[in-house]
Every structure is written in structure tokens, then in C-alpha cells.
Scaffold this motif. Structure first.
Motif, PDB file in Angstrom:
ATOM      1  N   ASP A   1       2.733   4.396   6.249  1.00  0.00           N
ATOM      2  CA  ASP A   1       1.861   3.251   6.526  1.00  0.00           C
ATOM      3  C   ASP A   1       0.472   3.464   5.932  1.00  0.00           C
ATOM      4  N   VAL A   2      -0.066   4.660   6.125  1.00  0.00           N
ATOM      5  CA  VAL A   2      -1.405   4.968   5.613  1.00  0.00           C
ATOM      6  C   VAL A   2      -1.405   4.940   4.089  1.00  0.00           C
ATOM      7  N   GLU A   3      -0.459   5.629   3.471  1.00  0.00           N
ATOM      8  CA  GLU A   3      -0.422   5.683   2.011  1.00  0.00           C
ATOM      9  C   GLU A   3      -0.183   4.307   1.397  1.00  0.00           C
ATOM     10  N   SER A   4       0.653   3.498   2.028  1.00  0.00           N
ATOM     11  CA  SER A   4       0.914   2.149   1.530  1.00  0.00           C
ATOM     12  C   SER A   4      -0.347   1.286   1.594  1.00  0.00           C
ATOM     13  N   ALA A   5      -1.048   1.336   2.723  1.00  0.00           N
ATOM     14  CA  ALA A   5      -2.277   0.548   2.869  1.00  0.00           C
ATOM     15  C   ALA A   5      -3.352   1.011   1.894  1.00  0.00           C
ATOM     16  N   LEU A   6      -3.468   2.318   1.702  1.00  0.00           N
ATOM     17  CA  LEU A   6      -4.465   2.826   0.761  1.00  0.00           C
ATOM     18  C   LEU A   6      -4.139   2.388  -0.664  1.00  0.00           C
TER      19      LEU A   6
ATOM     20  N   THR B   1      -2.445  -0.304  -1.531  1.00  0.00           N
ATOM     21  CA  THR B   1      -2.573  -1.757  -1.630  1.00  0.00           C
ATOM     22  C   THR B   1      -4.009  -2.237  -1.463  1.00  0.00           C
ATOM     23  N   ASP B   2      -4.667  -1.762  -0.392  1.00  0.00           N
ATOM     24  CA  ASP B   2      -5.981  -2.283  -0.019  1.00  0.00           C
ATOM     25  C   ASP B   2      -7.137  -1.332  -0.304  1.00  0.00           C
TER      26      ASP B   2
ATOM     27  N   TYR C   1      -8.032   1.032   1.753  1.00  0.00           N
ATOM     28  CA  TYR C   1      -8.548   1.513   3.035  1.00  0.00           C
ATOM     29  C   TYR C   1      -7.564   1.181   4.148  1.00  0.00           C
ATOM     30  N   VAL C   2      -7.765   1.819   5.306  1.00  0.00           N
ATOM     31  CA  VAL C   2      -7.039   1.492   6.537  1.00  0.00           C
ATOM     32  C   VAL C   2      -8.093   1.300   7.610  1.00  0.00           C
TER      33      VAL C   2
ATOM     34  N   THR D   1      -8.358   0.828  11.673  1.00  0.00           N
ATOM     35  CA  THR D   1      -7.581   0.931  12.905  1.00  0.00           C
ATOM     36  C   THR D   1      -8.536   1.248  14.051  1.00  0.00           C
TER      37      THR D   1
END
Length: 90
Positions: free
Chosen positions: A58-63, A65-66, A68-69, A71
Motif C-alpha cells: 500500500d505504501v509503495e503503491s501510493a508513493l 502513484t502520488d 506521498y502517503v 494517514t
């Protein structure tokens, strides 16, 4: 993957503390829409570290794509509660 974790200042008006996770390295930048928040460096950690409360994917995917994360410390508690086995009485 190593990441930098920042926390927002604790607000007394009921606004929850936020955690901002950025990649470790020169490509890390606080997104424009989050620059009004006062961030404090908290830690450098692995992407799946318990302080983040999310899985590595989840963290690597968000980083990726976006960049940053965003939360909250409560995400960790919610994840732990959801994963906890229920007793047969409930």
C-alpha cells in the motif's frame, strides 16, 4: 524501501494528528496542498514499519502513484483491531 515519516503538530481544536510519509531521498517533496500544515520530522523507517500502520504494498503503491502517503496514527489501531480474532462469545 526506506521512507521519511513526518507528523503534524498536535491541534487542540479536535483536528487529528496526521502522518505524512515521503520517499527517502532527493525526490521527496511535501505536496503543495499540504504545505500549510506544520510538519515535524518523526523517523526514517521501512515502508512496512508499524508506526505507519499500512502494508508495504500500500505504501509503495501510493508513493509511486502520488509521491506521498497521508494517514493518521489511528489507522494503525484500526488495522490492528480489524485483524484481531474475535472470541467465540461475540
Amino acid at each position: 524501501m526506506q521512507v521519511n515519516v513526518f507528523v503534524s503538530e498536535v491541534e487542540q481544536d479536535g483536528t487529528p494528528t496526521a502522518m505524512l510519509v515521503l520517499p527517502f531521498g532527493p525526490e521527496a517533496a511535501i505536496p503543495e496542498h499540504l504545505r500549510k500544515v506544520k510538519w515535524r520530522y518523526f523517523a526514517t523507517a521501512d515502508a512496512d514499519d508499524a508506526i505507519i500502520g499500512l502494508g508495504r504494498r500500500d505504501v509503495e503503491s501510493a508513493l509511486a502513484t502520488d509521491g506521498y502517503v497521508l494517514t493518521t496514527p489511528m489507522a494503525k489501531q484500526r488495522s490492528r483491531l480489524a485483524a484481531a480474532p474475535r472470541s467465540p462469545d461475540h
